[in-house]
Design an enzyme around this catalytic site. Structure first.
Site, short mmCIF file in Angstrom:
data_model
loop_
_atom_site.label_atom_id
_atom_site.label_comp_id
_atom_site.label_asym_id
_atom_site.label_seq_id
_atom_site.Cartn_x
_atom_site.Cartn_y
_atom_site.Cartn_z
N LYS A 1 -55.51 18.17 -15.33
CA LYS A 1 -55.59 16.96 -14.52
C LYS A 1 -56.65 17.14 -13.44
O LYS A 1 -56.81 18.24 -12.92
CB LYS A 1 -54.23 16.66 -13.86
CG LYS A 1 -53.07 16.53 -14.83
CD LYS A 1 -53.18 15.30 -15.69
CE LYS A 1 -51.97 15.17 -16.62
NZ LYS A 1 -52.05 14.01 -17.51
N HIS B 1 -51.35 14.71 -30.34
CA HIS B 1 -50.92 13.85 -29.22
C HIS B 1 -50.57 12.49 -29.81
O HIS B 1 -51.35 11.92 -30.56
CB HIS B 1 -52.05 13.74 -28.19
CG HIS B 1 -51.61 13.09 -26.91
ND1 HIS B 1 -51.22 11.76 -26.85
CD2 HIS B 1 -51.49 13.57 -25.64
CE1 HIS B 1 -50.89 11.46 -25.60
NE2 HIS B 1 -51.04 12.54 -24.85
#
Length: 490
Positions: free
Chosen positions: A179, A297
């Site tokens: 992140k 994902h």
């Protein structure tokens, strides 16, 4: 008594002169049908249009997802049409839903190309979801027969071999998503990977939408990630990795990036669900041939999996992806920021991890099913979780799972490495307490285990202080039909 040739001819003549007749009378409804072990079974949740009989709606779904069109066609006579017609054989009302019904439909296995998820789905979900006779339609579950499963490769590596490669047993694996997921330079991206792995995580990962953008091209990311991985592995003596997302605009580019990831020493690559079923199967074959772990994902799944009355239940996606051959797939956290009723999540995890599925209606499992020796798939828990929830995560999800703390690592007030250490200490202390027989899921005992561990771990104490009041208490959209449940955020 057998019919005469003339009588059979008259019946066929009446049928093929009738133009349009109800699907239920065309052979797509058979309440006495004896299900064969070789049949592909599908369970649909149907919401018929007002005035449409549920049996006719179920027959219409069976017809439109197999051999039917809107009118009788003479060319049926040139096929084994009685065999190839899908058979709706059971319709049950959905509990506590006056206008919804469960329709059980059986398909002859020969309707589907061997080993092709694209062909299977082209029939089962290809055209029927836009059919006017139903106001809404959802594919809830499927039973794939042993003979058809054997035409798929299943996970390239599987849970057992992955643990052998990592030399890590009896505990969940730990990971984190880098992140912010967009905007970092390659150098800073690699630094995040190094700090997280050095602090105690097993994996870092790319997020779903980091591919090769102007701020950081894919080759730059791969090189800096591998530098961080190698340095962290050397410092800790542990096998480490980072999921390198090879998703791209074309399969030629996907293969190019995958080959480069292998050349620079990565043990795992990543793809997104939005690539499509054929691309996913192709990459699973590549991963098997090249001895690489394949992480998937589930980007985009909630566009069709979240709403209760229309779309595809995620447990079906889990079955398809295990058949396709991925090693990891995101499957929910129960306690995080994303959709996750505890019973539904249990059903997803069972689908991915068990070798045989039994009927379990509270978990949403409607069919018995053997996985025909296909390897097990590792679920991944990611999205809004932190170390203060460790007792809940272990209770709900068990050991065979990757717990990914993105913000819960990189958002730590003392830095990324401290965040990773906090998660590692929280996990190991909870697993130890569980193994010693502690009632760790008790809402007083579990947090106390963490507080005790934090007495000798400053990073854990800082994390508990920061996130102690953070939870996501929303009622789940997709809940069990056969049990009263709510989202388990406590």
């Amino acid at each position: 008594m057998s019919q005469s040739v003339s009588e059979r001819t008259r019946i066929k003549s009446d049928r093929y002169e009738s133009g349009v007749i109800p699907y239920a009378k065309m052979g797509y409804w058979d309440a006495s049908y004896a299900v064969k072990t070789t049949d592909v079974l599908a369970l649909f949740r149907i919401t018929p249009q007002p005035g449409v009989d549920p049996v006719e709606a179920a027959a219409a779904v069976a017809g439109e997802s197999s051999t039917a069109t809107w009118t009788v066609v003479w060319t049926d006579l040139l096929t084994a049409c009685d065999r190839y017609r899908a058979k709706a054989y059971r319709v049950d009302p959905v509990p506590n839903a006056a206008d919804q019904y469960f329709a059980f439909i059986a398909y002859e296995c020969d309707l589907f190309e061997e080993g092709s998820l694209a062909n299977l789905t082209a029939s089962i979900i290809g055209n029927v979801f836009g059919f006017k006779a139903v106001a809404a339609l959802r594919l809830e579950d499927m039973r794939i027969p042993h003979s058809y499963l054997k035409t798929f490769q299943g996970p390239a590596t599987g849970i057992v071999v992955e643990r052998e490669r990592l030399n890590k047993y009896g505990t969940p694996l730990l990971g984190a998503t880098v992140k912010p997921k967009l905007g970092l330079s390659g150098k800073n991206y690699g630094r995040v990977v190094y700090e997280g792995l050095k602090g105690g995580l097993d994996f870092l990962k790319d997020d779903e939408n980091i591919n090769s953008q102007p701020f950081m091209r894919w080759r730059e990311r791969f090189l800096n990630c591998m530098e961080g991985i190698n340095r962290a592995s050397a410092a800790t003596g542990e096998v480490k990795g980072s999921y390198l997302n090879v998703t791209a605009a074309t399969m030629e580019e996907v293969y190019k990036r995958s080959e480069y990831a292998k050349e620079v020493g990565s043990i795992i690559i990543m793809i997104d669900l939005v690539m499509g079923y054929t691309a996913i199967q192709s990459m699973a074959l590549w991963a098997r041939e090249n001895d690489m772990l394949l992480h998937l994902h589930r980007a985009g799944n909630s566009t069709y999996a979240r709403q209760k009355n229309h779309g595809i239940n995620f447990r079906v996606i889990c079955k398809w992806m295990r058949m396709s051959g991925v090693d990891h797939i995101h499957a929910g956290t129960v306690v995080g920021k994303l959709e996750g009723d505890p019973l539904m999540i249990k059903g997803f995890y069972h689908t991915l991890r068990l070798t045989t599925l039994d009927v379990n209606l509270p978990y949403g499992l409607f069919f018995e099913m053997s996985w025909a020796s296909l390897r097990r798939c590792m679920p991944v828990a990611s999205g809004g979780i932190h170390c203060g929830q460790m007792h809940q995560l272990i209770h709900y999800l068990g050991d065979d799972v990757v717990l990914q703390f993105g913000g819960g690592t990189i958002g730590h007030p003392d830095g990324i490495q401290a965040g990773a250490t906090a998660n590692r200490v929280a996990l190991e202390s909870m697993v130890l307490a569980r193994n010693e027989g502690a009632d760790y899921f008790n809402q007083e005992v579990g947090p106390q285990i963490l507080r005790n561990a934090a007495k000798t771990c400053g990073p854990l104490q800082s994390a508990l202080d920061l996130w102690k009041d953070i939870s996501f208490n929303y009622t789940s959209t997709d809940t069990a039909d056969f049990a009263a449940t709510s989202t388990a955020n406590v």
